[in-house]
Write a protein that holds these residues in place. Structure first.
Motif, PDB file in Angstrom:
ATOM      1  N   ASN A 217       1.205   2.660  -5.999  1.00  0.00           N
ATOM      2  CA  ASN A 217       1.585   1.594  -5.084  1.00  0.00           C
ATOM      3  C   ASN A 217       2.912   1.004  -5.544  1.00  0.00           C
ATOM      4  OD1 ASN A 217      -0.852   1.791  -3.695  1.00  0.00           O
ATOM      5  ND2 ASN A 217      -1.844   0.243  -4.957  1.00  0.00           N
TER       6      ASN A 217
ATOM      7  N   CYS B   5      -0.132   2.272 -10.617  1.00  0.00           N
ATOM      8  CA  CYS B   5      -1.343   2.969 -10.184  1.00  0.00           C
ATOM      9  C   CYS B   5      -2.307   1.927  -9.614  1.00  0.00           C
ATOM     10  CB  CYS B   5      -1.969   3.750 -11.342  1.00  0.00           C
ATOM     11  SG  CYS B   5      -2.611   2.725 -12.675  1.00  0.00           S
ATOM     12  N   VAL B   6      -3.275   2.376  -8.845  1.00  0.00           N
ATOM     13  CA  VAL B   6      -4.206   1.444  -8.185  1.00  0.00           C
ATOM     14  C   VAL B   6      -4.937   0.566  -9.195  1.00  0.00           C
ATOM     15  CG1 VAL B   6      -6.228   1.298  -6.683  1.00  0.00           C
ATOM     16  CG2 VAL B   6      -4.391   2.902  -6.126  1.00  0.00           C
TER      17      VAL B   6
ATOM     18  N   ASP C  42       4.613  -2.349  -6.538  1.00  0.00           N
ATOM     19  CA  ASP C  42       4.147  -3.652  -6.998  1.00  0.00           C
ATOM     20  C   ASP C  42       5.344  -4.557  -7.274  1.00  0.00           C
ATOM     21  OD1 ASP C  42       2.018  -5.436  -7.922  1.00  0.00           O
ATOM     22  OD2 ASP C  42       2.920  -5.175  -9.903  1.00  0.00           O
TER      23      ASP C  42
ATOM     24  N   ASN D  67      -2.454  -2.026 -10.514  1.00  0.00           N
ATOM     25  CA  ASN D  67      -2.057  -2.937  -9.448  1.00  0.00           C
ATOM     26  C   ASN D  67      -3.152  -3.964  -9.197  1.00  0.00           C
ATOM     27  OD1 ASN D  67      -0.419  -4.023  -7.478  1.00  0.00           O
ATOM     28  ND2 ASN D  67      -0.813  -2.418  -5.987  1.00  0.00           N
ATOM     29  N   LYS D  68      -4.397  -3.521  -9.162  1.00  0.00           N
ATOM     30  CA  LYS D  68      -5.518  -4.446  -8.945  1.00  0.00           C
ATOM     31  C   LYS D  68      -5.699  -5.378 -10.135  1.00  0.00           C
ATOM     32  CE  LYS D  68      -8.232  -1.751  -5.696  1.00  0.00           C
ATOM     33  NZ  LYS D  68      -9.518  -1.087  -5.429  1.00  0.00           N
TER      34      LYS D  68
ATOM     35  N   SER E   1       0.815  -1.202   0.000  1.00  0.00           N
ATOM     36  CA  SER E   1       0.000   0.000   0.000  1.00  0.00           C
ATOM     37  C   SER E   1       0.854   1.260   0.000  1.00  0.00           C
ATOM     38  CB  SER E   1      -0.938  -0.006   1.212  1.00  0.00           C
ATOM     39  OG  SER E   1      -0.189   0.041   2.391  1.00  0.00           O
TER      40      SER E   1
END
Length: 106
Positions: A45, A67-68, A47, A71-72, A2
């Motif tokens: 984030n 970026c979020v 990674d 990353n997701k 995070s």
């Protein structure tokens, strides 16, 4: 990982990166942009290029900024699978020092 979390471990306490904040190093290396899509001005984030669940390490050479959404979306996919539609980005990531080992060897 995070946003805002410090990276720890012996590789950050000894060696060539001793005294360097890993997050600051990655921001410098990736010019504060997502390694996967190039987004800037968004929360980033840290990674694992090769996910830990697939044998990746916590070494700084196995980290990029993401970026979020990226990353997701990447989750624990191998980077070559995630970026199959972006060979230019994959080549850029794998060209970084030690990232050539981020994908499983044949």
């Amino acid at each position: 990982m995070s946003v805002g979390r410090q990276l720890t471990g012996t590789q950050y306490q000894q060696g060539t990166l001793a005294g360097t904040d890993a997050r600051a190093y990655l921001h410098e290396m990736w010019r504060s942009a997502c390694a996967y899509c190039g987004a800037t001005g968004v929360p980033l984030n840290i990674d694992h290029v090769r996910p830990r669940s697939r044998g990746g390490s916590d070494r700084i050479s196995n980290h990029v900024l993401a970026c979020v959404p990226c990353n997701k979306a990447k989750g624990n996919l191998p980077v070559d699978v995630f970026l199959a539609h972006r060979p230019d980005r994959l080549a850029q990531i794998l060209a970084q020092p030690d990232h050539r080992f981020a994908t499983p060897l044949p």
